[in-house]
Each structure stands twice: as structure tokens, then as C-alpha cells.
Design an enzyme around this catalytic site. Structure first.
Site, PDB file in Angstrom:
ATOM      1  N   ASP A  51     -12.523  -6.182   9.053  1.00 44.85           N
ATOM      2  CA  ASP A  51     -11.535  -5.847   8.169  1.00 44.85           C
ATOM      3  C   ASP A  51     -11.823  -6.379   7.060  1.00 44.85           C
ATOM      4  OD1 ASP A  51      -9.258  -5.056   6.631  1.00 44.85           O
ATOM      5  OD2 ASP A  51      -8.430  -4.482   8.619  1.00 44.85           O
ATOM      6  N   CYS A  65       4.699  10.483 -12.522  1.00 40.80           N
ATOM      7  CA  CYS A  65       5.062  10.205 -10.913  1.00 40.80           C
ATOM      8  C   CYS A  65       4.869   9.159 -10.490  1.00 40.80           C
ATOM      9  CB  CYS A  65       3.945  11.328 -10.374  1.00 40.80           C
ATOM     10  SG  CYS A  65       2.232  10.766 -10.848  1.00 40.80           S
ATOM     11  N   CYS A 124      -2.336   7.951   5.394  1.00 39.13           N
ATOM     12  CA  CYS A 124      -0.991   7.175   5.561  1.00 39.13           C
ATOM     13  C   CYS A 124      -0.335   6.713   4.590  1.00 39.13           C
ATOM     14  CB  CYS A 124      -1.198   5.791   6.693  1.00 39.13           C
ATOM     15  SG  CYS A 124      -1.433   6.604   8.305  1.00 39.13           S
TER      16      CYS A 124
END
Ligand code: ZN
Length: 397
Positions: free
Chosen positions: A78, A355, A204
Site C-alpha cells: 500500500d 458541487c 467507494c
């Protein structure tokens, strides 16, 4: 045969791997008293080498359970840092870890959980250049990634090296599980020969995920890893599990090896790793979607122009549930409703559209300009930038 319990003389390294210390016997006693695991099974776990690609939502339960179960060597790949928004589901990390490299935090937590095991960390992005080298020392590869280029890369590298690939994926309320890459079983490409068009499947970060879902799917992956190591039960190879958390239902599809598969079929055309970003039609994980060129106004400029008395009509093109999280007192018209509600916009002054981050509002500004609005601006960076540059009391999400 010597007793597998610690001998009285000092052990050699090979003997230490092939036996359990007194502490380890105590630690793993709930495994040892199961005939399906026992001393033989626990020693298999101790000698196993498992690589986890990704230490996010799926990687968290995977790493915790595999470390706790005594998998002797765990590799983690990672390159992210722990972010505040990770804590809602990535139970490997705590609030005090925010800002730290994920692998630093993970290694600390896993070493505390089980100091008996070896933890290898690869603080890098898995790429076509380094994947084979990183995967090679391990027996099993676990796919805990959240993007298509890395998923195809993990699949291809596992098949090329002949290693099982324990696959899991999640989205909002749904999860998938399978085991790919066994000699006679299918691979991810047998199931999905082509990646979805870029942007079709939201991540996600864009679509959200219910916190427990990665815990469930990651735990299912961990269970498959333990079964593969122990050689017990029926693995998910050749089967795809579809989990629907809202219905609380598990469905199963039979998967067959695709004889036409370019990677594991009869006439293979893929013999080495390729450019997966190109294959998936994206330039890089962090690459933003193609931006629409529209006039922009910075948050500071908007604040100054408003306070100087300029007539500004602020349009918020987010969704109602986002408006509830935080808003700038703008006029809410979700992007999808804009075409049929365009007459609600007061165009007698300046129109500013915003937004969350400025991507959707850029599309809205583009649409409005084509619809004949001339004095319309996009709020650069959206409500996130407003929070950073003008009003920190506005929550970011
Ligand atoms: Zn295949």
C-alpha cells in the site's frame, strides 16, 4: 519424530519454523484443539506466506485475522496514508494514526496483535514493473484493491506465477468473492474479459460503502486463505459468491475456465504483464475525469464579490442528502434535474454553480452555457475548497 513442542536446547531457525513455542501453543490453543487444524494445521499456517495487496477496507480485516491466526509471513502492499474518512470502515487504524503511512500504522497494530509473525511492508504502488518481484516469495495472493487496473494486474501476475488469488470486491451494499488462479480453475479475466468503460463503475469514494460490508467480505477472503493453507473444505475456486447486505442474501454462480481466455486459456496471448491503465482506459489511479473547460471563480473571489454587493445566484448541483451534510445556502438543483429545471435559475445577475469538488458543477456550467447562459461561473474546487479557503466551519466529506 521429535515433539513439536519447544525442545529444551536452543532451536535452529528451521526447527523454530517447524515447531511451536510454549507461548505459541497457548496463543493458538483454540486452533490446536480443533482436529481440523491441530498441530499440523497450525504449523502449516506458521510456514505460510501470504501477500495482501491493499490495506484499505478489505485489507483491514484480512490483515487482522490472518495475523491473529498465525500466518507466519504476511506481506502488505500500500502507498496511502491513513485518512480521516478511512476510519468508518478500515478497522486496522485508529484516530491517532490519521496522517501516518498506512503500512507504518498497520505494522504497529499487527505486531502488537501477534509479535510471533513476520510482516513485510511494500510502501509502493503495485505496478507492471514490480508486481512479479513482489508476488514471487508468497504462496497466496489476496486482492484487496479498489480499482480495475490493479485488479487485472494482480490477476495476471498471479496466473503468470501460478499462485492462487483470493478475490473480493465491494460496492455500497454488495460484495463478491472468489478464488482465481488455481491450475484447473478460472481467472478474473475468464469472468470479466474486458474492464468496464472508465467512469461507469464508481469507486467507494464516489459511490460510498456501508462500513460493515468490507468487514464481511474481507473476513470471507481471510477464511478462504486459511482453508487454502490448511487444505480443508471446498474453496471458492470455480464459484462466484454474490453477497447482498440489504437483502442479507448470498447467491452463488458457477464459474468455468474460459478456453478463449487470453491469459489462462488454450491459446494464450498474454505472456507478460501489460500496461493496465491503458487496458482499462484510465491514465492513472489519481487521474481526474476529463475536465470540461469552463469559466471558474475561486472561493475567495466569490466571497469578495458577494460582500461587495454583487447580485449572485448560487446554484448547488449536488444531491439532497449531500445538501443535508453541509451547504452554502445555494439553490439546490441536482445535476440530473438541471435540464428540466433550468428556468428556476435567476439569470438577471451572476450565476455561480458549485458541487462538492467542482467536477459535476463544471458539467452544469458547460450545459448552462450551451443553453444560452452567458454570465455563469464554476466554483473552483467546490464546497471542499470553500471550506479550506474561506470558511473552515463548513464540514468536508
Ligand atoms: Zn482466465
Amino acid at each position: 519424530m521429535p515433539s513439536p513442542i519447544q525442545p529444551t536446547r536452543p532451536q535452529t531457525a528451521a526447527e523454530a519454523v517447524a515447531s511451536l513455542s510454549k507461548e505459541e501453543v497457548l496463543r493458538y490453543s483454540r486452533h490446536l484443539i480443533m482436529p481440523e487444524v491441530g498441530m499440523d494445521g497450525q504449523l502449516k499456517l506458521k510456514q505460510a506466506k501470504v501477500l495482501l495487496v491493499g490495506s484499505g477496507g478489505l485489507g483491514a480485516p484480512l490483515a487482522l485475522y490472518l495475523a491473529a491466526a498465525g500466518v507466519g509471513r504476511l506481506g502488505l502492499v500500500d502507498f496511502d496514508r491513513v485518512d480521516f474518512t478511512n476510519l468508518q470502515r478500515q478497522v486496522l487504524f485508529g484516530t491517532s494514526d490519521v496522517g501516518l503511512p498506512k503500512l507504518t500504522a498497520a505494522k504497529r497494530r499487527l505486531t502488537d496483535l501477534n509479535p510471533e509473525i513476520q510482516i513485510d511492508t511494500y510502501e509502493t504502488q503495485l505496478t507492471s514493473e514490480n508486481a512479479l518481484e513482489i508476488l514471487r516469495p508468497y504462496d497466496i495472493v489476496v486482492d484487496g484493491t479498489d480499482n480495475f487496473p490493479t485488479r487485472y494486474l494482480v490477476n495476471d501476475a498471479s496466473v503468470l506465477l501460478g499462485k492462487p488469488n483470493v478475490y473480493g470486491s465491494i460496492f455500497r451494499f454488495e460484495g463478491q468473492l472468489s478464488v482465481f488462479g488455481l491450475a484447473d480453475g478460472p481467472c478474473y479475466r475468464c469472468l470479466y474479459p474486458e474492464p468496464p468503460p472508465p467512469g461507469l463503475v464508481p469507486s467507494c469514494a464516489e459511490g460510498g460503502v456501508l462500513g460493515v460490508l468490507p468487514g464481511i467480505v474481507g473476513s470471507l477472503q481471510a477464511m478462504e486463505v486459511l482453508k487454502l493453507i490448511l487444505g480443508s473444505g471446498n474453496s471458492m475456486a470455480g464459484r462466484l459468491l454474490l453477497f447482498d447486505a440489504l437483502a442479507m442474501s448470498f447467491r452463488e454462480l458457477k464459474l468455468r475456465k474460459n478456453r478463449e481466455c487470453p491469459l489462462c486459456g488454450e491459446n494464450r496471448t498474454i505472456h507478460q504483464l501489460i500496461d493496465y491503465y491503458q487496458f482499462c482506459g484510465v491514465r492513472g489511479e489519481e487521474a481526474p475525469p476529463p475536465a470540461v473547460e469552463v469559466p471558474e471563480m475561486t472561493p475567495v473571489e466569490l466571497r469578495d464579490r458577494k460582500s461587495s454587493g454583487e447580485k449572485i445566484f448560487l446554484v448547488d448541483v449536488r444531491e439532497p442528502h449531500e445538501y443535508q451534510i453541509c451547504n452554502l445556502d445555494g439553490y439546490l438543483i441536482p445535476l440530473g434535474d438541471l435540464p428540466r429545471r433550468v428556468q428556476e435559475i435567476d439569470a438577471s445577475g451572476t450565476v455561480v454553480v458549485h458541487c462538492r469538488s467542482g467536477v459535476r458543477s463544471a458539467q452544469a456550467v458547460d450545459f448552462l452555457r450551451k443553453a444560452g447562459f452567458s454570465r455563469v461561473w464554476n466554483l473552483k474546487g467546490g464546497i471542499l475548497a470553500w471550506s479550506d479557503e474561506v470558511d473552515p466551519s463548513v464540514p468536508k466529506y
